[in-house]
Design a protein around this motif. Structure first.
Motif, mmCIF file in Angstrom:
data_model
loop_
_atom_site.group_PDB
_atom_site.id
_atom_site.type_symbol
_atom_site.label_atom_id
_atom_site.label_comp_id
_atom_site.label_asym_id
_atom_site.label_seq_id
_atom_site.Cartn_x
_atom_site.Cartn_y
_atom_site.Cartn_z
ATOM 1 N N LEU A 350 0.825 -1.205 0.000
ATOM 2 C CA LEU A 350 0.000 0.000 0.000
ATOM 3 C C LEU A 350 0.862 1.259 0.000
ATOM 4 C CD1 LEU A 350 -2.849 1.327 0.376
ATOM 5 C CD2 LEU A 350 -2.459 1.108 2.832
ATOM 6 N N GLY A 351 1.994 1.233 0.700
ATOM 7 C CA GLY A 351 2.807 2.432 0.864
ATOM 8 C C GLY A 351 3.914 2.593 -0.149
ATOM 9 N N GLN A 352 3.830 1.910 -1.293
ATOM 10 C CA GLN A 352 4.946 1.952 -2.232
ATOM 11 C C GLN A 352 5.202 3.345 -2.804
ATOM 12 O OE1 GLN A 352 4.102 -0.004 -6.227
ATOM 13 N NE2 GLN A 352 2.434 -0.857 -5.020
ATOM 14 N N SER A 353 4.156 4.145 -3.013
ATOM 15 C CA SER A 353 4.362 5.500 -3.537
ATOM 16 C C SER A 353 5.125 6.355 -2.540
ATOM 17 C CB SER A 353 3.011 6.153 -3.863
ATOM 18 O OG SER A 353 2.363 5.468 -4.907
ATOM 19 N N LEU A 354 4.795 6.214 -1.262
ATOM 20 C CA LEU A 354 5.503 6.960 -0.225
ATOM 21 C C LEU A 354 6.953 6.506 -0.134
ATOM 22 C CD1 LEU A 354 5.501 8.979 2.105
ATOM 23 C CD2 LEU A 354 4.691 7.134 3.607
ATOM 24 N N ALA A 355 7.186 5.206 -0.151
ATOM 25 C CA ALA A 355 8.550 4.687 -0.078
ATOM 26 C C ALA A 355 9.383 5.171 -1.266
ATOM 27 C CB ALA A 355 8.534 3.158 -0.038
ATOM 28 N N ARG A 356 8.810 5.112 -2.454
ATOM 29 C CA ARG A 356 9.534 5.565 -3.650
ATOM 30 C C ARG A 356 9.916 7.042 -3.517
ATOM 31 N NH1 ARG A 356 6.043 1.708 -6.983
ATOM 32 N NH2 ARG A 356 7.586 0.473 -8.134
ATOM 33 N N MET A 357 8.963 7.856 -3.092
ATOM 34 C CA MET A 357 9.235 9.292 -2.981
ATOM 35 C C MET A 357 10.327 9.559 -1.958
ATOM 36 S SD MET A 357 8.580 12.131 -0.903
ATOM 37 C CE MET A 357 7.026 11.915 -0.019
ATOM 38 N N GLU A 358 10.269 8.922 -0.791
ATOM 39 C CA GLU A 358 11.291 9.124 0.227
ATOM 40 C C GLU A 358 12.668 8.722 -0.291
ATOM 41 O OE1 GLU A 358 10.259 8.148 4.470
ATOM 42 O OE2 GLU A 358 8.514 7.226 3.505
ATOM 43 N N LEU A 359 12.744 7.584 -0.966
ATOM 44 C CA LEU A 359 14.029 7.121 -1.488
ATOM 45 C C LEU A 359 14.541 8.037 -2.586
ATOM 46 C CD1 LEU A 359 13.315 3.284 -1.566
ATOM 47 C CD2 LEU A 359 14.778 4.506 0.057
ATOM 48 N N GLN A 360 13.657 8.562 -3.421
ATOM 49 C CA GLN A 360 14.073 9.509 -4.459
ATOM 50 C C GLN A 360 14.694 10.754 -3.836
ATOM 51 O OE1 GLN A 360 10.481 10.142 -6.714
ATOM 52 N NE2 GLN A 360 10.463 8.042 -7.498
ATOM 53 N N VAL A 361 14.069 11.263 -2.780
ATOM 54 C CA VAL A 361 14.606 12.450 -2.110
ATOM 55 C C VAL A 361 15.955 12.133 -1.479
ATOM 56 C CG1 VAL A 361 14.261 14.099 -0.230
ATOM 57 C CG2 VAL A 361 12.332 13.471 -1.696
ATOM 58 N N VAL A 362 16.054 11.013 -0.795
ATOM 59 C CA VAL A 362 17.311 10.641 -0.125
ATOM 60 C C VAL A 362 18.432 10.446 -1.127
ATOM 61 C CG1 VAL A 362 18.462 8.771 1.117
ATOM 62 C CG2 VAL A 362 16.274 9.651 1.943
ATOM 63 N N TYR A 363 18.183 9.610 -2.155
ATOM 64 C CA TYR A 363 19.251 9.256 -3.087
ATOM 65 C C TYR A 363 19.650 10.426 -3.992
ATOM 66 C CZ TYR A 363 18.381 4.360 -1.788
ATOM 67 O OH TYR A 363 18.231 3.177 -1.108
ATOM 68 N N SER A 364 18.786 11.429 -4.148
ATOM 69 C CA SER A 364 19.140 12.592 -4.965
ATOM 70 C C SER A 364 19.774 13.706 -4.138
ATOM 71 C CB SER A 364 17.896 13.136 -5.673
ATOM 72 O OG SER A 364 16.962 13.650 -4.732
ATOM 73 N N THR A 365 19.810 13.534 -2.811
ATOM 74 C CA THR A 365 20.292 14.609 -1.941
ATOM 75 C C THR A 365 21.556 14.233 -1.172
ATOM 76 O OG1 THR A 365 18.002 15.345 -1.612
ATOM 77 C CG2 THR A 365 19.664 16.194 -0.082
ATOM 78 N N LEU A 366 21.558 13.075 -0.516
ATOM 79 C CA LEU A 366 22.627 12.710 0.416
ATOM 80 C C LEU A 366 24.000 12.753 -0.234
ATOM 81 C CD1 LEU A 366 23.566 11.650 3.181
ATOM 82 C CD2 LEU A 366 23.038 9.334 2.375
ATOM 83 N N TYR A 367 24.153 12.172 -1.408
ATOM 84 C CA TYR A 367 25.475 12.022 -2.021
ATOM 85 C C TYR A 367 25.946 13.316 -2.691
ATOM 86 C CZ TYR A 367 23.220 7.564 -1.462
ATOM 87 O OH TYR A 367 22.484 6.519 -0.941
ATOM 88 N N LYS A 368 25.030 14.206 -3.014
ATOM 89 C CA LYS A 368 25.415 15.520 -3.512
ATOM 90 C C LYS A 368 25.888 16.408 -2.363
ATOM 91 C CE LYS A 368 22.805 16.387 -7.780
ATOM 92 N NZ LYS A 368 22.373 15.028 -8.100
ATOM 93 N N ARG A 369 25.165 16.348 -1.250
ATOM 94 C CA ARG A 369 25.500 17.216 -0.141
ATOM 95 C C ARG A 369 26.752 16.734 0.608
ATOM 96 N NH1 ARG A 369 21.519 19.636 3.709
ATOM 97 N NH2 ARG A 369 23.545 20.595 4.153
#
Length: 400
Positions: A350-369
């Motif tokens: 049920l929560g796959q959209s939320l999980a995808r969005m959270e992971l997209q934010v994390v993986y696009s931010t952590l390694y750049k910062r």
């Protein structure tokens, strides 16, 4: 191949912690279905290939009801009959009735409205890491807080209570925990959420628990049902995503070419592709999707008899070479949206959209910062969660 009996879930190779156990690989090469033995001695069907997994996950002749005789609980999943797991271990129509109560909170449109808030959480946690000690355990400093803060906000749960519910949820998904320990942890979580439901009855807010309280007042939901749903959302909302954040980061650190491409991109399509590939490649729910046959089912030259247990080993299904060429290679350009990391059919996560969005934010931010992020230890010193029903790492020491 019905005479072959192996032990499930098996043991991962020490030097290949991201891959399914070698024995499961071998079974997939031989046949789509085989008989395996669980820790309690029960023999069940193991489904190792992608096509047969999807066919069976969509087949109404298989039941997700863990109370039915023959359901493949095993000793590692004993908590399924003891913890408040709500609709995920029910069949339609009751499964559908309860699931509809919370579906609106997880639509893609609703989840996208949460993206700026999740970005703020991620940035603030990274700020705290950069201002704090170095090295640091990424699990405690980042991977756990991100989804915990998000699900607490969504549910209306005070984040100040996170240590308690994380400790109890860890007990529930620990394969080595005793039945008594799991019952106690489940009971504590149930009592905690029941208390919160009571508070929402008196002072409702704009959150999921308050929405469930409204269902109670309309007679659409009982209070115990609402509490069980709250426990399920709290568990699922932080355990799976936190493990994906940490394990995904470790996998990228061990594949520097892939990490470099992800760090360098501003393309949301490639970020999304990287998320899907990491979900496929790692697949942290490594105990499989479990069902019991309601009637005889003929598939792939075998007959699953009524009352027999069935396990879809989705981790190896996501490594099926007939669907994913060179499946043991991590390739963030692959974009394998058809993976079965979230299951398939009416019980798809049920929560796959939320999980995808959270992971997209994390993986696009952590390694750049933190572009110089790297392990502060060696891979062989990382404590992996071989004893959990959700795979990941207990600690991830990193530096920069």
């Amino acid at each position: 191949m019905t005479g072959i009996v192996e032990t499930f879930p098996g043991v991962r190779a020490e030097k290949c912690p991201f891959d399914p156990p070698p024995a499961i690989h071998s079974l997939q090469e031989e046949t789509p279905l085989t008989r395996v033995r669980l820790g309690n001695g029960a023999e069940v069907w193991l489904v190792t290939r992608y096509a047969e997994q999807k066919a069976l996950l969509a087949d109404p002749r298989l039941s997700a009801d863990a109370t039915r005789p023959g359901y493949p609980l095993g000793i590692d999943a004993a908590a399924a009959g003891e913890a408040p797991v709500s609709f995920i271990l029910m069949d339609d129509p009751e499964h559908a009735r309860l699931r509809r109560m919370v579906t609106s909170s997880f639509t893609i449109k609703r989840v996208e409205t949460m993206r700026p808030g999740v970005q703020k959480i991620v940035d603030e946690l990274i700020d705290g890491m950069l201002d704090g000690p170095n090295p640091v355990d990424l699990v405690q400093a980042f991977a756990l807080p991100v989804p915990s803060l998000v699900i607490c906000q969504l549910l209306g749960v005070p984040y100040d209570d996170h240590e308690s519910f994380q400790e109890n949820s860890a007990t529930l998904i620990n394969r080595d925990a005793t039945g008594e320990q799991r019952r106690a942890a489940g009971g504590r979580l149930f009592q905690y959420l029941d208390g919160l439901i009571g508070q929402k009855i008196e002072n409702p807010g704009d959150d999921m628990l308050s929405a469930l309280v409204e269902r109670i007042s309309k007679g659409e939901l009982t209070r115990p049902e609402a509490v069980q749903m709250g426990v399920l959302m709290l568990l699922a909302g932080h355990e799976t995503t936190s493990n994906m954040i940490a394990l995904g980061t470790l996998a990228l650190l061990e594949h520097p070419d892939q990490l470099a491409m992800l760090r360098a991109t501003d393309d949301p399509v490639l970020v999304s592709s990287a998320v899907e590939e990491l979900l496929r490649y790692l697949h942290i729910t490594h105990n499989g999707r479990r069902r019991v046959a309601l009637e005889d089912i003929d598939i792939a030259g075998e007959t699953i008899r009524a009352g027999e247990g069935v396990i879809m080993a989705n981790d190896i299904g996501n490594r099926d070479p007939s669907v994913f060429p060179d499946p043991d290679r991590l390739d963030i350009h692959r974009n394998p949206r058809q993976h079965v990391a979230f299951g398939f059919g009416v019980h798809q996560c049920l929560g796959q959209s939320l999980a995808r969005m959270e992971l997209q934010v994390v993986y696009s931010t952590l390694y750049k910062r933190i572009p110089t992020l790297r392990l502060a230890t060696t891979l062989d010193q990382i404590p992996f969660k071989h004893d959990g029903s959700v795979y990941g790492v207990y600690e991830l020491p990193v530096t920069w």
